[in-house]
Design an enzyme around this catalytic site. Structure first.
Site, PDB file in Angstrom:
ATOM      1  N   HIS A  98       0.799  -1.297  -0.100  1.00  0.00           N
ATOM      2  CA  HIS A  98       0.052  -0.069   0.110  1.00  0.00           C
ATOM      3  C   HIS A  98       0.865   1.121  -0.008  1.00  0.00           C
ATOM      4  CE1 HIS A  98       1.072  -0.358   4.288  1.00  0.00           C
ATOM      5  NE2 HIS A  98       0.690   1.005   4.323  1.00  0.00           N
ATOM      6  N   HIS A 253       5.012   0.141   0.404  1.00  0.00           N
ATOM      7  CA  HIS A 253       5.516  -0.467   1.382  1.00  0.00           C
ATOM      8  C   HIS A 253       4.506  -1.342   1.831  1.00  0.00           C
ATOM      9  CE1 HIS A 253       3.471   3.153   3.291  1.00  0.00           C
ATOM     10  NE2 HIS A 253       3.580   2.124   4.290  1.00  0.00           N
ATOM     11  N   ARG A 268       5.907   6.640  14.227  1.00  0.00           N
ATOM     12  CA  ARG A 268       5.737   7.312  12.989  1.00  0.00           C
ATOM     13  C   ARG A 268       5.103   8.698  12.807  1.00  0.00           C
ATOM     14  NH1 ARG A 268       1.445   5.146   8.425  1.00  0.00           N
ATOM     15  NH2 ARG A 268       0.396   6.981   8.397  1.00  0.00           N
TER      16      ARG A 268
HETATM   17  O1  LIG Z   1       5.660  -1.246  10.372  1.00  0.00           O
HETATM   18  C1  LIG Z   1       6.018  -0.958   9.071  1.00  0.00           C
HETATM   19  O2  LIG Z   1       7.154  -1.424   8.862  1.00  0.00           O
HETATM   20  C2  LIG Z   1       5.205  -0.065   8.233  1.00  0.00           C
HETATM   21  C3  LIG Z   1       3.930  -0.162   8.731  1.00  0.00           C
HETATM   22  C4  LIG Z   1       3.110   0.973   7.855  1.00  0.00           C
HETATM   23  O3  LIG Z   1       2.360   0.604   6.961  1.00  0.00           O
HETATM   24  C5  LIG Z   1       3.099   2.527   8.144  1.00  0.00           C
HETATM   25  O4  LIG Z   1       3.639   2.978   9.292  1.00  0.00           O
HETATM   26  O5  LIG Z   1       2.608   3.251   7.111  1.00  0.00           O
HETATM   27 FE   LIG Z   2       1.719   2.266   5.698  1.00  0.00          FE
END
Ligand SMILES: O=C(O)CCC(=O)C(=O)O
Ligand SMILES: [Fe+2]
Length: 277
Positions: A98, A253, A268
């Site tokens: 996505h 990703h 994040r």
């Molecule tokens: O945990 C991750 O490596 C990525 C998770 C994810 O899709 C995001 O944080 O947007």
């Molecule tokens: Fe993500």
């Protein structure tokens, strides 16, 4: 500290940034990092022991912070989202290809994910380059795609009956806010470089404007299969203090969910983007 070095990790996507302390980037270093971000789609940093305040300060050098309306924030830091998987939790966040926020009218530029605790093994994240995926299409298909517009939505993921809402009780909230759909060009121009990018993704694209669902599914399935070819992707292995900073317009990703019984915690920060043309 040795001088800053940008080392591409594959030809399609990603570069490692070596020899920097992101807390203390000079203006010259910052410019080099921002240029590399635009060129490579995702940047990787190692051993950056940042406090939440330092994480915010680094992110803010690139733009305004976008607060994701569905993610649970870090305690005391409403602008940082928690990407957490408990030992006994089965589903993870982002466990399929996505790109974040394509359901927004103005999709977020990108996210800066900082690893806090990672499993002993597993929990890698895959990235795929949508510039390379686009470039590899035939001229005939490129021409066909040029005028098309993809329809994106968050309803089926974050809405009241959404996949993520049901599977991750407590970690994802605010389902009533998942009402927005957005239409974006299927071939988007990168707002900074002008590079053409394949801008559809299996997570949030639900159709093609003016096409029947079956017609759209056939074309989207082909494009997804094409974009998932291994030569367009790179697999990043995390350590505490690793950062991945990706561009949502230029990459996909996929967070691997292969560490059942172990804990994983990431912080994040998402940055605002521009309308896509
Ligand atoms: O945990 C991750 O490596 C990525 C998770 C994810 O899709 C995001 O944080 O947007
Ligand atoms: Fe993500």
């Amino acid at each position: 500290m040795p001088a800053l070095k940008i080392r591409p990790v594959s030809s399609a996507v990603g570069a490692e940034v070596l020899g920097v302390d992101v807390k203390n980037l000079t203006d010259g270093e910052f410019d080099a990092v921002r240029d590399a971000y635009r060129t490579h789609g995702v940047l990787f940093f190692r051993e950056q022991a940042l406090s939440p305040e330092q994480h915010i300060a680094f992110a803010e050098r690139f733009g305004d912070i976008n607060v994701n309306r569905f993610f649970t924030p870090v305690d005391g830091h409403p602008r940082i989202a928690e990407v957490r998987k408990e030992k006994d939790q089965k589903i993870n966040i982002g466990g399929g290809w996505h790109t974040d926020h394509s359901y927004d009218q103005v999709p977020a530029m990108g996210s800066m994910l900082l690893a806090r605790e990672v499993p002993e093994s597993g929990g890698d994240t895959l990235f795929a380059g949508m510039g390379a995926a686009y470039d590899a299409l035939s001229d005939g298909l490129k021409e066909t795609l040029e005028p098309l517009r993809g329809v994106h939505s968050s309803r089926h993921v974050f809405g009241n009956k959404g996949k993520a809402t049901e599977a991750m009780e407590g970690r994802i909230g605010n389902a009533e806010a998942a009402t927005q759909d957005a239409v974006h060009p299927l071939v988007a121009r990168h707002p900074d470089t002008g590079r053409k990018l394949l801008y559809v993704n299996p997570g949030f694209t639900i159709g093609i404007d003016g096409w029947s669902p079956l017609e759209a599914k056939a074309l989207l399935d082909f494009l997804y299969q094409h974009a998932q070819r291994p030569e367009f992707s790179y697999r990043f292995q995390w350590q505490p203090g690793s950062i991945a900073f990706w561009d949502n317009r230029a990459t996909w990703h996929y967070a691997l969910n292969d560490y059942h019984g172990q804990f994983r915690l990431m912080h994040r920060i998402t940055l605002e983007g521009q309308p896509l043309h």
